[in-house]
Design an enzyme around this catalytic site. Structure first.
Site, PDB file in Angstrom:
ATOM      1  N   GLU A 173       0.841  -1.208   0.000  1.00  0.00           N
ATOM      2  CA  GLU A 173       0.000   0.000   0.000  1.00  0.00           C
ATOM      3  C   GLU A 173       0.873   1.254   0.000  1.00  0.00           C
ATOM      4  O   GLU A 173       2.087   1.194   0.168  1.00  0.00           O
ATOM      5  CB  GLU A 173      -0.907   0.032   1.237  1.00  0.00           C
ATOM      6  CG  GLU A 173      -2.182  -0.799   1.117  1.00  0.00           C
ATOM      7  CD  GLU A 173      -3.265  -0.108   0.288  1.00  0.00           C
ATOM      8  OE1 GLU A 173      -2.983   0.969  -0.273  1.00  0.00           O
ATOM      9  OE2 GLU A 173      -4.385  -0.651   0.222  1.00  0.00           O
ATOM     10  N   ASN A 203     -10.905   4.831   1.960  1.00  0.00           N
ATOM     11  CA  ASN A 203      -9.811   4.622   1.017  1.00  0.00           C
ATOM     12  C   ASN A 203      -9.849   5.704  -0.057  1.00  0.00           C
ATOM     13  O   ASN A 203     -10.678   6.617  -0.022  1.00  0.00           O
ATOM     14  CB  ASN A 203      -9.965   3.237   0.349  1.00  0.00           C
ATOM     15  CG  ASN A 203      -8.896   2.265   0.782  1.00  0.00           C
ATOM     16  OD1 ASN A 203      -7.723   2.623   0.877  1.00  0.00           O
ATOM     17  ND2 ASN A 203      -9.286   1.028   1.055  1.00  0.00           N
ATOM     18  N   ASP A 254     -10.234   0.927  -4.189  1.00  0.00           N
ATOM     19  CA  ASP A 254      -9.170   0.888  -3.188  1.00  0.00           C
ATOM     20  C   ASP A 254      -8.392   2.198  -3.266  1.00  0.00           C
ATOM     21  O   ASP A 254      -8.975   3.261  -3.307  1.00  0.00           O
ATOM     22  CB  ASP A 254      -8.291  -0.349  -3.392  1.00  0.00           C
ATOM     23  CG  ASP A 254      -7.648  -0.834  -2.108  1.00  0.00           C
ATOM     24  OD1 ASP A 254      -7.267   0.007  -1.269  1.00  0.00           O
ATOM     25  OD2 ASP A 254      -7.498  -2.055  -1.935  1.00  0.00           O
TER      26      ASP A 254
END
Length: 307
Positions: A25, A161, A213
Protein backbone atom coordinates in the site's frame (compact mmCIF):
# COMPACT_ATOMS: atom_id res chain seq x y z
CA UNK A 1 -15.92 -1.89 -20.45
CA UNK A 2 -13.33 0.02 -22.46
CA UNK A 3 -9.80 -1.31 -22.60
CA UNK A 4 -6.76 0.90 -22.17
CA UNK A 5 -5.65 2.18 -25.57
CA UNK A 6 -2.03 2.09 -26.69
CA UNK A 7 -2.21 5.86 -27.14
CA UNK A 8 -2.74 6.28 -23.41
CA UNK A 9 -0.39 3.62 -22.01
CA UNK A 10 2.97 2.95 -23.61
CA UNK A 11 3.91 -0.31 -21.89
CA UNK A 12 2.56 -3.42 -20.21
CA UNK A 13 2.77 -3.52 -16.39
CA UNK A 14 6.25 -4.59 -15.30
CA UNK A 15 7.43 -5.67 -11.85
CA UNK A 16 9.84 -3.24 -10.16
CA UNK A 17 9.94 -4.64 -6.60
CA UNK A 18 11.89 -7.58 -5.22
CA UNK A 19 9.41 -8.22 -2.38
CA UNK A 20 6.02 -9.89 -2.45
CA UNK A 21 4.05 -7.99 0.15
CA UNK A 22 1.14 -9.28 2.18
CA UNK A 23 -0.67 -5.95 1.85
CA UNK A 24 1.31 -3.56 -0.33
CA UNK A 25 0.00 0.00 0.00
CA UNK A 26 0.76 3.73 0.02
CA UNK A 27 3.23 4.20 -2.85
CA UNK A 28 4.82 7.66 -2.63
CA UNK A 29 7.30 9.03 -5.17
CA UNK A 30 10.20 11.10 -3.81
CA UNK A 31 10.95 13.75 -6.45
CA UNK A 32 14.11 14.88 -4.66
CA UNK A 33 15.60 11.43 -4.07
CA UNK A 34 14.19 9.84 -7.25
CA UNK A 35 12.92 6.89 -5.27
CA UNK A 36 9.65 5.09 -4.58
CA UNK A 37 8.51 4.43 -1.02
CA UNK A 38 5.66 2.11 -0.06
CA UNK A 39 4.54 -0.11 2.83
CA UNK A 40 3.50 -3.66 3.56
CA UNK A 41 0.79 -3.19 6.16
CA UNK A 42 0.60 -6.75 7.47
CA UNK A 43 4.32 -7.34 6.98
CA UNK A 44 5.02 -4.22 9.08
CA UNK A 45 7.56 -2.96 6.56
CA UNK A 46 8.53 0.28 4.86
CA UNK A 47 10.22 -0.18 1.46
CA UNK A 48 12.34 2.16 -0.67
CA UNK A 49 13.28 1.56 -4.31
CA UNK A 50 16.07 3.67 -5.75
CA UNK A 51 15.03 4.37 -9.33
CA UNK A 52 18.53 4.72 -10.83
CA UNK A 53 20.17 1.68 -9.27
CA UNK A 54 17.05 -0.47 -8.88
CA UNK A 55 18.10 -1.27 -5.31
CA UNK A 56 15.31 -1.98 -2.84
CA UNK A 57 15.69 -1.47 0.90
CA UNK A 58 13.31 -2.64 3.62
CA UNK A 59 12.82 -1.52 7.22
CA UNK A 60 10.73 -3.12 9.96
CA UNK A 61 8.23 -1.30 12.17
CA UNK A 62 6.74 -2.30 15.50
CA UNK A 63 3.17 -1.64 14.36
CA UNK A 64 1.24 -1.97 11.12
CA UNK A 65 1.77 1.07 8.90
CA UNK A 66 -1.40 2.04 7.03
CA UNK A 67 0.11 4.86 4.99
CA UNK A 68 3.10 7.17 4.81
CA UNK A 69 4.05 10.66 3.73
CA UNK A 70 7.50 12.10 3.13
CA UNK A 71 8.34 15.04 5.37
CA UNK A 72 10.02 18.27 4.49
CA UNK A 73 12.84 17.47 6.93
CA UNK A 74 13.67 14.11 5.35
CA UNK A 75 11.86 11.75 7.72
CA UNK A 76 8.99 9.42 6.84
CA UNK A 77 5.70 10.21 8.56
CA UNK A 78 3.88 6.93 9.21
CA UNK A 79 0.27 6.48 10.32
CA UNK A 80 0.28 3.23 12.30
CA UNK A 81 -2.00 1.66 14.91
CA UNK A 82 -1.56 3.79 18.03
CA UNK A 83 -0.83 7.07 16.29
CA UNK A 84 1.28 8.92 13.75
CA UNK A 85 5.05 8.60 13.97
CA UNK A 86 8.06 10.47 12.63
CA UNK A 87 10.29 7.65 11.37
CA UNK A 88 14.00 7.92 10.66
CA UNK A 89 15.20 5.08 8.43
CA UNK A 90 18.52 3.84 9.80
CA UNK A 91 20.71 0.89 8.76
CA UNK A 92 18.39 -1.85 7.50
CA UNK A 93 16.12 -3.03 9.00
CA UNK A 94 16.22 -0.57 11.92
CA UNK A 95 14.09 2.54 12.32
CA UNK A 96 13.84 5.22 14.97
CA UNK A 97 10.20 6.14 15.49
CA UNK A 98 8.85 9.02 17.57
CA UNK A 99 5.12 9.36 18.03
CA UNK A 100 3.96 12.86 17.10
CA UNK A 101 0.22 12.29 17.46
CA UNK A 102 -1.69 9.67 19.42
CA UNK A 103 -5.19 8.44 18.69
CA UNK A 104 -7.88 6.90 20.87
CA UNK A 105 -9.88 4.58 18.64
CA UNK A 106 -13.60 4.08 19.15
CA UNK A 107 -13.23 0.30 19.46
CA UNK A 108 -10.45 -2.30 19.75
CA UNK A 109 -8.55 -3.72 16.77
CA UNK A 110 -8.36 -0.51 14.74
CA UNK A 111 -5.55 1.17 12.80
CA UNK A 112 -4.93 3.95 10.34
CA UNK A 113 -5.51 3.06 6.70
CA UNK A 114 -5.35 5.30 3.61
CA UNK A 115 -3.91 8.81 3.49
CA UNK A 116 -1.83 11.46 1.76
CA UNK A 117 -0.83 15.11 2.09
CA UNK A 118 -2.67 18.05 0.62
CA UNK A 119 -0.78 20.80 -1.23
CA UNK A 120 -0.46 22.80 1.99
CA UNK A 121 1.48 20.03 3.75
CA UNK A 122 -1.29 18.63 5.97
CA UNK A 123 -1.54 14.84 6.35
CA UNK A 124 -5.05 13.45 5.82
CA UNK A 125 -5.48 9.92 7.19
CA UNK A 126 -8.32 7.48 7.76
CA UNK A 127 -9.06 4.80 10.34
CA UNK A 128 -10.76 1.41 10.11
CA UNK A 129 -11.53 -1.73 12.07
CA UNK A 130 -9.07 -4.41 10.99
CA UNK A 131 -11.75 -7.11 10.99
CA UNK A 132 -13.63 -6.22 7.80
CA UNK A 133 -16.07 -9.06 8.44
CA UNK A 134 -17.60 -6.98 11.24
CA UNK A 135 -18.53 -4.24 8.72
CA UNK A 136 -18.18 -1.77 11.59
CA UNK A 137 -18.90 1.83 10.45
CA UNK A 138 -16.34 3.29 12.85
CA UNK A 139 -13.90 4.63 10.27
CA UNK A 140 -13.31 8.34 9.75
CA UNK A 141 -10.92 10.85 8.21
CA UNK A 142 -8.54 12.93 10.33
CA UNK A 143 -6.21 15.81 9.56
CA UNK A 144 -2.75 16.20 11.09
CA UNK A 145 -1.11 19.63 11.13
CA UNK A 146 0.56 22.02 13.60
CA UNK A 147 -2.60 21.93 15.74
CA UNK A 148 -2.24 18.18 16.21
CA UNK A 149 -4.62 15.45 15.12
CA UNK A 150 -8.09 16.77 14.36
CA UNK A 151 -11.41 15.42 15.56
CA UNK A 152 -12.86 12.72 13.30
CA UNK A 153 -14.39 14.08 10.09
CA UNK A 154 -16.53 12.37 7.44
CA UNK A 155 -17.46 9.63 9.91
CA UNK A 156 -19.48 6.42 9.58
CA UNK A 157 -17.19 4.72 7.06
CA UNK A 158 -16.21 1.05 7.14
CA UNK A 159 -13.05 0.97 5.00
CA UNK A 160 -12.15 4.54 3.99
CA UNK A 161 -9.81 4.62 1.02
CA UNK A 162 -9.05 6.32 -2.29
CA UNK A 163 -8.00 9.75 -1.01
CA UNK A 164 -6.91 12.19 -3.72
CA UNK A 165 -7.15 15.90 -4.50
CA UNK A 166 -8.04 17.63 -7.77
CA UNK A 167 -5.25 19.60 -9.50
CA UNK A 168 -6.86 22.89 -8.48
CA UNK A 169 -7.12 21.70 -4.85
CA UNK A 170 -10.85 22.42 -4.65
CA UNK A 171 -12.07 18.80 -4.59
CA UNK A 172 -11.23 16.00 -2.16
CA UNK A 173 -12.05 12.47 -3.30
CA UNK A 174 -12.32 9.38 -1.13
CA UNK A 175 -14.06 6.02 -1.15
CA UNK A 176 -15.38 3.28 1.08
CA UNK A 177 -14.04 0.02 -0.32
CA UNK A 178 -16.03 -2.34 1.89
CA UNK A 179 -18.06 -4.83 -0.23
CA UNK A 180 -21.30 -3.50 1.26
CA UNK A 181 -20.57 0.09 0.15
CA UNK A 182 -18.18 0.45 -2.83
CA UNK A 183 -18.78 4.15 -3.42
CA UNK A 184 -16.55 7.14 -4.21
CA UNK A 185 -17.43 10.67 -3.12
CA UNK A 186 -16.24 14.13 -4.12
CA UNK A 187 -16.22 16.86 -1.47
CA UNK A 188 -15.67 20.58 -1.72
CA UNK A 189 -12.26 21.38 -0.26
CA UNK A 190 -10.76 24.62 1.07
CA UNK A 191 -6.98 24.27 0.87
CA UNK A 192 -6.19 27.44 2.80
CA UNK A 193 -8.18 26.48 5.89
CA UNK A 194 -8.21 22.70 5.43
CA UNK A 195 -12.00 22.58 5.53
CA UNK A 196 -14.09 19.84 3.95
CA UNK A 197 -17.38 21.14 2.57
CA UNK A 198 -20.41 19.66 0.89
CA UNK A 199 -20.08 16.21 -0.68
CA UNK A 200 -21.73 14.28 -3.47
CA UNK A 201 -21.53 10.75 -4.83
CA UNK A 202 -18.87 10.72 -7.53
CA UNK A 203 -19.11 7.09 -8.65
CA UNK A 204 -20.95 3.95 -7.60
CA UNK A 205 -18.28 1.30 -8.07
CA UNK A 206 -20.79 -1.53 -7.96
CA UNK A 207 -21.31 -0.64 -11.63
CA UNK A 208 -17.66 -1.44 -12.44
CA UNK A 209 -15.47 -4.49 -11.81
CA UNK A 210 -13.59 -4.40 -8.54
CA UNK A 211 -13.93 -2.64 -5.21
CA UNK A 212 -12.53 0.91 -4.96
CA UNK A 213 -9.17 0.89 -3.19
CA UNK A 214 -6.26 3.34 -3.37
CA UNK A 215 -6.24 6.17 -5.90
CA UNK A 216 -4.31 8.97 -7.59
CA UNK A 217 -5.18 11.99 -9.73
CA UNK A 218 -3.30 12.90 -12.92
CA UNK A 219 -2.48 16.37 -14.25
CA UNK A 220 -5.65 16.31 -16.37
CA UNK A 221 -7.75 15.92 -13.24
CA UNK A 222 -8.71 12.30 -13.95
CA UNK A 223 -9.07 9.95 -10.99
CA UNK A 224 -7.27 6.58 -11.14
CA UNK A 225 -8.78 4.00 -8.79
CA UNK A 226 -7.60 0.44 -8.17
CA UNK A 227 -10.33 -2.12 -8.79
CA UNK A 228 -9.44 -4.56 -6.03
CA UNK A 229 -10.50 -8.18 -6.73
CA UNK A 230 -10.84 -7.42 -10.47
CA UNK A 231 -7.20 -6.93 -11.50
CA UNK A 232 -7.92 -3.50 -12.98
CA UNK A 233 -7.05 0.15 -12.51
CA UNK A 234 -9.79 2.47 -13.79
CA UNK A 235 -9.27 6.02 -15.08
CA UNK A 236 -12.32 8.16 -14.33
CA UNK A 237 -12.99 11.61 -15.79
CA UNK A 238 -13.73 14.57 -13.50
CA UNK A 239 -17.36 14.11 -14.55
CA UNK A 240 -17.36 10.57 -13.12
CA UNK A 241 -17.25 8.75 -16.46
CA UNK A 242 -15.13 5.64 -17.05
CA UNK A 243 -12.48 6.45 -19.65
CA UNK A 244 -10.31 3.34 -19.67
CA UNK A 245 -9.46 0.27 -17.56
CA UNK A 246 -5.88 -0.91 -17.24
CA UNK A 247 -5.42 -4.67 -16.62
CA UNK A 248 -2.75 -5.75 -14.15
CA UNK A 249 -1.58 -9.37 -13.79
CA UNK A 250 -2.85 -9.79 -10.21
CA UNK A 251 -6.36 -9.88 -8.78
CA UNK A 252 -5.84 -7.37 -5.99
CA UNK A 253 -4.21 -4.08 -7.02
CA UNK A 254 -4.35 -1.89 -3.93
CA UNK A 255 -3.09 1.64 -4.60
CA UNK A 256 -1.53 3.64 -7.40
CA UNK A 257 0.70 6.71 -7.58
CA UNK A 258 2.48 8.69 -10.25
CA UNK A 259 6.25 8.95 -10.23
CA UNK A 260 9.38 8.37 -12.24
CA UNK A 261 11.71 11.07 -13.60
CA UNK A 262 8.96 12.59 -15.76
CA UNK A 263 6.09 11.76 -13.36
CA UNK A 264 4.51 9.69 -16.14
CA UNK A 265 5.01 6.27 -14.55
CA UNK A 266 2.05 4.79 -12.71
CA UNK A 267 3.17 2.63 -9.79
CA UNK A 268 0.67 0.04 -8.53
CA UNK A 269 1.00 -1.88 -5.28
CA UNK A 270 -0.82 -5.17 -4.72
CA UNK A 271 -1.98 -7.63 -2.09
CA UNK A 272 -0.99 -11.26 -1.68
CA UNK A 273 -4.05 -13.01 -0.20
CA UNK A 274 -3.52 -15.31 2.76
CA UNK A 275 -2.53 -18.80 1.65
CA UNK A 276 -1.41 -17.68 -1.81
CA UNK A 277 2.14 -18.64 -2.77
CA UNK A 278 4.50 -15.82 -3.69
CA UNK A 279 4.02 -15.39 -7.42
CA UNK A 280 3.13 -12.03 -8.85
CA UNK A 281 0.68 -11.11 -6.09
CA UNK A 282 2.20 -8.63 -3.67
CA UNK A 283 4.55 -7.12 -6.24
CA UNK A 284 4.77 -3.47 -7.22
CA UNK A 285 4.10 -2.81 -10.90
CA UNK A 286 5.03 0.13 -13.12
CA UNK A 287 3.30 1.31 -16.28
CA UNK A 288 4.28 4.10 -18.66
CA UNK A 289 0.97 5.89 -18.29
CA UNK A 290 1.13 8.30 -21.21
CA UNK A 291 -0.08 11.08 -18.88
CA UNK A 292 1.73 12.92 -16.13
CA UNK A 293 0.89 13.03 -12.49
CA UNK A 294 1.83 15.74 -10.02
CA UNK A 295 4.59 15.81 -7.40
CA UNK A 296 3.36 14.37 -4.12
CA UNK A 297 3.24 17.11 -1.47
CA UNK A 298 5.53 16.68 1.52
CA UNK A 299 4.35 16.86 5.11
CA UNK A 300 5.56 20.15 6.59
CA UNK A 301 3.11 21.00 9.35
CA UNK A 302 4.41 19.11 12.37
CA UNK A 303 2.32 19.46 15.52
CA UNK A 304 3.49 22.14 17.89
CA UNK A 305 4.73 21.08 21.31
CA UNK A 306 1.73 20.47 23.54
CA UNK A 307 -0.72 20.25 20.65
Amino acid sequence: MMSMSSAAVRSEPRIVSTSRDKVGESPVWDVIGQALYWVDIEGRNIHRLDWVSGTQQTWNTSERVGCIALAANGVVVAAMESGVFAVTLQAEPTVHATRIAAITHSMPNMRFNDGRCDASGRFWISTMCMDMALAAPVGAWYCLDERGLSSPMCEGLITPNGLAFSPDDTTMYFSDSHPSVQKIWAFEFDLQDGRVGAGREFLDMTRLPGRPDGAAVDSDGCYWICGNDAGLVHRISPAGELLVSLPVPVAKPSMCAFGGPQLDTLFITSIRPAGVEAGLSGAVFAVDAGVRGRPEPRFSRFPSAGA
